[in-house]
Design a protein around this motif. Structure first.
Motif, short mmCIF file in Angstrom:
data_model
loop_
_atom_site.label_atom_id
_atom_site.label_comp_id
_atom_site.label_asym_id
_atom_site.label_seq_id
_atom_site.Cartn_x
_atom_site.Cartn_y
_atom_site.Cartn_z
N THR A 1 -15.71 -16.85 0.33
CA THR A 1 -17.03 -16.22 0.39
C THR A 1 -16.88 -14.72 0.17
OG1 THR A 1 -17.84 -17.90 1.91
CG2 THR A 1 -19.08 -15.85 1.80
N PRO A 2 -17.63 -14.16 -0.75
CA PRO A 2 -17.54 -12.72 -0.99
C PRO A 2 -17.92 -11.90 0.25
CG PRO A 2 -18.77 -13.83 -2.73
CD PRO A 2 -18.57 -14.83 -1.63
N CYS A 3 -17.43 -10.68 0.30
CA CYS A 3 -17.81 -9.78 1.39
C CYS A 3 -19.22 -9.24 1.10
CB CYS A 3 -16.80 -8.66 1.54
SG CYS A 3 -16.73 -7.52 0.16
N ALA A 4 -19.77 -8.51 2.06
CA ALA A 4 -21.15 -8.04 1.97
C ALA A 4 -21.43 -7.28 0.68
CB ALA A 4 -21.50 -7.19 3.18
N ARG A 5 -20.54 -6.38 0.29
CA ARG A 5 -20.78 -5.58 -0.91
C ARG A 5 -20.73 -6.40 -2.20
NH1 ARG A 5 -15.73 -5.17 -2.56
NH2 ARG A 5 -14.07 -4.43 -1.25
N GLU A 6 -20.18 -7.61 -2.12
CA GLU A 6 -20.08 -8.48 -3.30
C GLU A 6 -21.20 -9.52 -3.38
OE1 GLU A 6 -15.22 -8.62 -3.63
OE2 GLU A 6 -16.23 -9.98 -2.24
N MET A 7 -22.04 -9.58 -2.36
CA MET A 7 -23.05 -10.64 -2.32
C MET A 7 -24.14 -10.47 -3.38
SD MET A 7 -21.90 -12.88 -0.36
CE MET A 7 -23.25 -14.01 -0.09
N ARG A 8 -24.59 -9.26 -3.62
CA ARG A 8 -25.62 -9.06 -4.64
C ARG A 8 -25.13 -9.51 -6.02
NH1 ARG A 8 -29.86 -4.23 -5.12
NH2 ARG A 8 -31.01 -5.76 -3.93
N PRO A 9 -23.94 -9.08 -6.47
CA PRO A 9 -23.46 -9.58 -7.77
C PRO A 9 -23.17 -11.09 -7.74
CG PRO A 9 -21.97 -7.87 -6.92
CD PRO A 9 -23.11 -8.00 -5.96
N HIS A 10 -22.75 -11.61 -6.61
CA HIS A 10 -22.51 -13.06 -6.49
C HIS A 10 -23.83 -13.82 -6.70
CE1 HIS A 10 -20.64 -16.75 -5.18
NE2 HIS A 10 -21.41 -16.85 -4.10
N ALA A 11 -24.89 -13.35 -6.07
CA ALA A 11 -26.21 -13.97 -6.25
C ALA A 11 -26.67 -13.85 -7.70
CB ALA A 11 -27.23 -13.34 -5.31
N ALA A 12 -26.49 -12.68 -8.29
CA ALA A 12 -26.92 -12.46 -9.68
C ALA A 12 -26.17 -13.38 -10.64
CB ALA A 12 -26.73 -11.00 -10.07
N ALA A 13 -24.87 -13.54 -10.44
CA ALA A 13 -24.08 -14.43 -11.31
C ALA A 13 -24.55 -15.87 -11.15
CB ALA A 13 -22.59 -14.30 -10.98
N PHE A 14 -24.84 -16.27 -9.93
CA PHE A 14 -25.35 -17.62 -9.69
C PHE A 14 -26.68 -17.83 -10.41
CE2 PHE A 14 -28.10 -20.45 -7.23
CZ PHE A 14 -27.37 -21.63 -7.31
N VAL A 15 -27.59 -16.87 -10.27
CA VAL A 15 -28.90 -16.97 -10.92
C VAL A 15 -28.73 -17.06 -12.44
CG1 VAL A 15 -31.04 -15.71 -11.41
CG2 VAL A 15 -30.21 -15.92 -9.06
N THR A 16 -27.85 -16.27 -13.00
CA THR A 16 -27.60 -16.31 -14.44
C THR A 16 -27.15 -17.71 -14.88
OG1 THR A 16 -27.06 -13.97 -14.53
CG2 THR A 16 -26.21 -15.33 -16.32
N ARG A 17 -26.21 -18.30 -14.13
CA ARG A 17 -25.73 -19.65 -14.46
C ARG A 17 -26.83 -20.69 -14.34
NH1 ARG A 17 -21.55 -18.11 -11.23
NH2 ARG A 17 -22.21 -19.52 -9.58
N VAL A 18 -27.56 -20.65 -13.23
CA VAL A 18 -28.58 -21.67 -12.98
C VAL A 18 -29.74 -21.55 -13.96
CG1 VAL A 18 -30.31 -22.43 -11.29
CG2 VAL A 18 -27.98 -22.00 -10.56
N THR A 19 -30.16 -20.35 -14.23
CA THR A 19 -31.31 -20.20 -15.14
C THR A 19 -30.92 -20.51 -16.57
OG1 THR A 19 -30.95 -17.81 -15.27
CG2 THR A 19 -32.55 -18.59 -13.66
N ALA A 20 -29.69 -20.24 -16.95
CA ALA A 20 -29.23 -20.57 -18.31
C ALA A 20 -29.10 -22.08 -18.48
CB ALA A 20 -27.90 -19.89 -18.61
N ASP A 21 -28.56 -22.75 -17.46
CA ASP A 21 -28.33 -24.19 -17.54
C ASP A 21 -29.59 -25.02 -17.34
OD1 ASP A 21 -25.66 -23.59 -17.88
OD2 ASP A 21 -25.07 -24.12 -15.84
N HIS A 22 -30.47 -24.55 -16.45
CA HIS A 22 -31.59 -25.39 -16.04
C HIS A 22 -32.96 -24.75 -16.21
CE1 HIS A 22 -28.58 -28.06 -14.42
NE2 HIS A 22 -28.08 -27.06 -13.72
N ARG A 23 -33.00 -23.52 -16.65
CA ARG A 23 -34.27 -22.81 -16.88
C ARG A 23 -35.16 -22.79 -15.64
NH1 ARG A 23 -35.81 -24.60 -23.03
NH2 ARG A 23 -33.75 -24.20 -23.86
N LEU A 24 -34.57 -22.57 -14.50
CA LEU A 24 -35.33 -22.50 -13.25
C LEU A 24 -35.82 -21.07 -13.02
CD1 LEU A 24 -32.97 -24.63 -11.02
CD2 LEU A 24 -35.16 -25.33 -11.98
N PRO A 25 -37.04 -20.91 -12.52
CA PRO A 25 -37.57 -19.57 -12.27
C PRO A 25 -37.03 -18.96 -10.97
CG PRO A 25 -39.21 -21.20 -11.72
CD PRO A 25 -38.03 -21.95 -12.28
N MET A 26 -35.79 -18.55 -11.00
CA MET A 26 -35.14 -17.93 -9.84
C MET A 26 -35.35 -16.43 -9.94
SD MET A 26 -33.66 -20.62 -8.28
CE MET A 26 -32.30 -20.08 -7.30
N ASP A 27 -36.48 -15.96 -9.40
CA ASP A 27 -36.88 -14.56 -9.57
C ASP A 27 -36.84 -13.76 -8.27
OD1 ASP A 27 -38.98 -15.70 -8.22
OD2 ASP A 27 -40.49 -15.26 -9.75
#
Length: 145
Positions: free
Chosen positions: A8-34
């Motif tokens: 699990t990333p540390c606190a300072r890494e959580m924002r980019p971790h979330a952004a990378a996840f959103v990029t993967r999910v929205t690219a693969d499934h076109r979900l409105p993760m806004d």
């Protein structure tokens, strides 16, 4: 019960971790993760889909998905409720079973990664991440953009 995951990333890494996840999910499934409160319904839906598929939390893909969803929920709290990511101290890690969480404007500490794991493990409307946000104590009076 949740256990601390060394990956699990540390606190300072959580924002980019979330952004990378959103990029993967929205690219693969076109979900409105806004990062909206309404998008937390999608998080509930995704977790329910993992549960219905009979997936085990021990599978790498499931662990990665739950970690990404937890980061996303935490980032919604950061962006909409005025929270900040924090690394938990030893007592908090033991209590929450996670290494990171969020601190609300009033000083309360919450565990979005653990809430995601609870939704996966227990299911049911009482574990809804959207409801968690809507009933959350300590939110900023005015939502952050």
């Amino acid at each position: 019960m949740n256990t601390v995951d060394e990956r699990t990333p540390c606190a300072r890494e959580m924002r980019p971790h979330a952004a990378a996840f959103v990029t993967r999910v929205t690219a693969d499934h076109r979900l409105p993760m806004d990062y909206s409160v309404a998008s937390l319904r999608i998080v509930d839906f995704l977790i329910d889909g993992l549960r219905k598929g009979g997936a085990s939390r021990e599978r790498v893909r499931v662990r990665e998905a739950l970690s990404g969803l937890g980061a996303y929920v935490g980032e919604v709290l950061v962006r909409r409720a005025g929270a900040v990511w924090v690394d938990f101290d030893a007592d908090q890690r033991a209590y929450f079973g996670q290494p990171v969480g969020v601190r609300m404007p009033d000083g309360r500490v919450w565990n979005p990664l653990g809430k995601v794991h609870n939704r996966f493990d227990l299911g049911g409307p009482e574990e809804s991440l959207r409801t968690f946000y809507l009933t959350l104590h300590g939110r900023a009076r005015k939502a952050a953009a």
